[in-house]
Scaffold this active site. Structure first.
Site, PDB file in Angstrom:
ATOM      1  CE  LYS A  15      -3.837   1.903   2.766  1.00 37.16           C
ATOM      2  NZ  LYS A  15      -4.743   1.588   3.890  1.00 37.16           N
ATOM      3  CB  SER A  84      -7.855   3.499   2.689  1.00 39.40           C
ATOM      4  OG  SER A  84      -7.057   2.935   3.728  1.00 39.40           O
ATOM      5  CB  SER A 108      -8.269   0.500   5.563  1.00 37.94           C
ATOM      6  OG  SER A 108      -9.072   1.632   5.725  1.00 37.94           O
TER       7      SER A 108
END
Length: 393
Positions: A15, A84, A108
């Site tokens: 990420k 996210s 997330s």
């Protein structure tokens, strides 16, 4: 460490909030558009030490908040992969990497895992170092693996779990051998179902999702688990506490840039973080009091049951068309309770809606009982075998 090579040659995505030396870490924001760290996040160092090959950065929503993501869901390109850790979830589901690191502040890791039909493991708070990871809410941020199967998550967690002096909240609890939990056995385990919040009819909760998870609970019972209903009254307030703590801490972190470069934040993110600046110390403390109440209440329930089992998400992956980003802040959250309390939780695929969208079941346990949570998820996975279905891409 003793597990050098555990991920030898394994392709992994990150990420885009994990620092990577010499490679941009943008958090998908103009603020960090040209930021090149001079060191790796601790978890990235550990992945490399374990032999993983870092393929590159996965898209996140700006500063790991706000929706929808620019990434598409591999099961249906008209739908979002959740946020996210959207890029991480989509990359694993699409078979672009074996695993990816995500982060979880209100859900997330767990959310995109559920919506993308993969496994997401949010460890206990402090189990994995947050050093070198862009902060959203320091007291609720967790880092963890997102993979196709439970065993891949166990191996990735093995590589990254450890005490880290660079992270003040890092735990000194010994790290067990998670591979020992990869065996099928849930006999005699007591599963707590918080029905009043997670399973009872609610206008904001998709009935099809709940029915699919109910079916999975019946399967767990057939595999030898005992099912008990548990009452957790604090759940009604956990979402508010999670949001207030999150935006307050995010504002503290982003305040200098919010004042000097407000135009460089996306509109939704800027508005959300500014709310944190409008809340009082009293609001923040009330939210922390609610958090302590939840922690006590969950701990008490976990003396009588081994795990909580719930749907991971209130809905299947929403379509981009007509998507309202504020829906992620309103209504129930099935993942936030475990960020607020810091308990370990895993999302494991448990079926598909009639429209062909994946649904995840969430299993949460006692602090540092990742072994128990992994074993319960693995037992279900091996029996149900949903991982054998792949998106047609």
């Amino acid at each position: 460490g003793s597990d050098i090579g555990i991920l030898h040659g394994v392709p992994v995505g990150l990420k885009d909030i994990f620092y990577t030396a010499g490679m941009k870490t943008t958090a998908c924001s103009k603020i960090f558009a040209d930021f090149v760290p001079n060191y790796d996040a601790t978890s990235v160092v550990k992945l490399k030490e374990a032999g993983a090959i870092i393929l590159g950065k996965a898209v996140t929503t700006e500063f790991a908040t706000s929706d929808p993501s620019p990434t598409r869901n591999p099961w249906n390109l008209a739908h979002t992969p959740g946020g996210s850790s959207s890029g991480s979830g989509a990359a694993v589901a699409a078979g672009q990497c074996m695993g990816a690191l995500g982060s979880c502040t209100g859900g997330s890791i767990l959310g995109p895992a559920s919506l993308c039909g993969i496994v997401g493991l949010k460890p206990t708070y402090g189990r994995v170092s947050r050093a070198g990871v862009v902060t959203l809410s320091w007291s609720q941020d967790h880092c963890g693996p997102m993979t196709w199967t439970v065993e891949d998550s166990a191996y990735m967690l093995q590589a990254i779990a450890d005490h880290d002096p660079k992270d003040p909240s890092s735990s000194r609890a010994p790290v067990p051998d998670y591979s020992l939990s990869l065996r099928e056995d849930i006999r005699g385990k007591v599963i707590g179902l918080p029905r009043h919040y997670f399973f009872d009819p609610d206008p904001g909760v998709n009935a099809e999702v709940v029915a699919i998870v109910e079916k999975a609970v019946v399967e767990l019972e057939k595999l030898g688990a005992k099912i008990e209903t548990v009452e957790l009254p604090s759940l009604e307030y956990v979402r508010a506490a999670n949001t207030i703590i999150m935006v307050s801490e995010a504002y503290a972190f982003h305040e200098p840039n919010l004042k000097s470069r407000p135009q460089d934040f996306g509109e939704i993110v800027r508005a959300r973080f500014r709310i944190g600046g409008l809340l009082s110390a009293g609001d923040y403390l009330q939210a922390q009091r609610c958090r302590q109440w939840s922690k006590r209440e969950f701990a008490e329930a976990l003396r009588k049951v081994d795990f909580f089992v719930t749907p991971t998400m209130t809905q299947p992956a929403p379509a981009f068309e007509g998507y309202d980003p504020n829906t992620t802040l309103m209504g129930r959250s099935f993942t936030a309770p475990f960020n607020v309390t810091g308990l370990p939780a895993i999302s494991v695929p448990c079926g598909f809606t009639e429209a062909g969208l994946p649904v995840g079941m969430q299993i949460a346990g006692k602090p540092f009982d990742e072994p128990g949570v992994i074993q319960a998820a693995y037992t279900y996975q091996q029996h149900a075998r949903w991982y054998e279905q792949r998106p047609a891409i």
